[in-house]
Design a protein around this motif. Sequence first.
Motif, PDB file in Angstrom:
ATOM      1  N   SER A   1       0.838  -1.196   0.000  1.00 66.98           N
ATOM      2  CA  SER A   1       0.000   0.000   0.000  1.00 66.98           C
ATOM      3  C   SER A   1       0.872   1.244   0.000  1.00 66.98           C
ATOM      4  N   PRO A   2       0.427   2.301  -0.686  1.00 75.74           N
ATOM      5  CA  PRO A   2       1.266   3.495  -0.785  1.00 75.74           C
ATOM      6  C   PRO A   2       1.369   4.244   0.537  1.00 75.74           C
ATOM      7  N   THR A   3       2.497   4.908   0.721  1.00 78.53           N
ATOM      8  CA  THR A   3       2.680   5.794   1.862  1.00 78.53           C
ATOM      9  C   THR A   3       2.465   7.219   1.374  1.00 78.53           C
ATOM     10  N   LEU A   4       1.553   7.930   2.043  1.00 78.56           N
ATOM     11  CA  LEU A   4       1.172   9.256   1.576  1.00 78.56           C
ATOM     12  C   LEU A   4       1.415  10.303   2.640  1.00 78.56           C
ATOM     13  N   THR A   5       1.716  11.511   2.191  1.00 78.95           N
ATOM     14  CA  THR A   5       1.697  12.656   3.083  1.00 78.95           C
ATOM     15  C   THR A   5       0.253  13.135   3.198  1.00 78.95           C
ATOM     16  N   PHE A   6       0.007  14.032   4.126  1.00 81.97           N
ATOM     17  CA  PHE A   6      -1.349  14.556   4.289  1.00 81.97           C
ATOM     18  C   PHE A   6      -1.813  15.264   3.023  1.00 81.97           C
ATOM     19  N   GLU A   7      -0.953  16.067   2.406  1.00 83.07           N
ATOM     20  CA  GLU A   7      -1.340  16.794   1.195  1.00 83.07           C
ATOM     21  C   GLU A   7      -1.615  15.828   0.058  1.00 83.07           C
ATOM     22  N   GLU A   8      -0.828  14.767  -0.071  1.00 82.46           N
ATOM     23  CA  GLU A   8      -1.093  13.772  -1.118  1.00 82.46           C
ATOM     24  C   GLU A   8      -2.423  13.067  -0.865  1.00 82.46           C
TER      25      GLU A   8
END
Length: 256
Positions: free
Chosen positions: A17-24
């Motif tokens: 699963s992808p790791t995302l920042t809050f903005e992403e």
Amino acid sequence: MSQSIVPATEEKQLDTSPTLTFEEYRFYKVDDEIKHELHRGQLIPIAMPTILHINICDYLVYKLQHHLAKNNLDLVVKRNWGVRTEENSSRIPDIVVCTKSLLEQVAARPGGAVLDFDETPLLLIEVVGKDRRADYILKRGEYEQANVPEYCIVDPTENRQRVRVMAFPEGDEVYSQVDYLPGEDIVSVVFPNLRLSVDEILCPPLVERLIKEEQRRLQELRQSPTTERQRADREHQRAERLAAKLRELGVDPDSV
């Protein structure tokens, strides 16, 4: 004697699963219709709600909206809004109550409807689903850290039915909690004049039925011959007739 051979090591499944920042995350789109929360960079799928879960949320939104309108409060009640709780974490409570100005602020920017750190809601409500630990422990800690004034957990689970209300005591930075059980009325800290039956919350009437009943009462009021205005008109007409009769008899009605 034969003996099965067990591998010394087992192949581990990798987390793809992808790791995302809050903005992403605010702009992230998935192919399916399942909503996802963000917990420390990881996407967490939200299970499909049961009919009871949906009915409870509909009922609470209906009651809250009526309370806000009746008391002329400049607030809004929304479903499935995101609330940022940590650097790369964002939850999706079942119900969010916030100011109208926050609604307009979020609507004016691109991306998903997510309240940021400086956009604190007044009240969050979660209806307990399959992941009890998330609602009772993880989210409680995150909402407390985010300084959400009031967090309510509605638990319709058999033999565990309750509504837990958590809020900050005056001058404290740690949630206190009160559990309301069937047969009791909950008392909101943010809305002290709001009283809701635990029994009705856990087994709510359909909102569609409540709206029909409300429309029926309004229709009856419009058609009723005994409304306050009509009664006042009749009293005024009766007084006018009496005054006219007194004048015919030579009596000044103002002197009586």
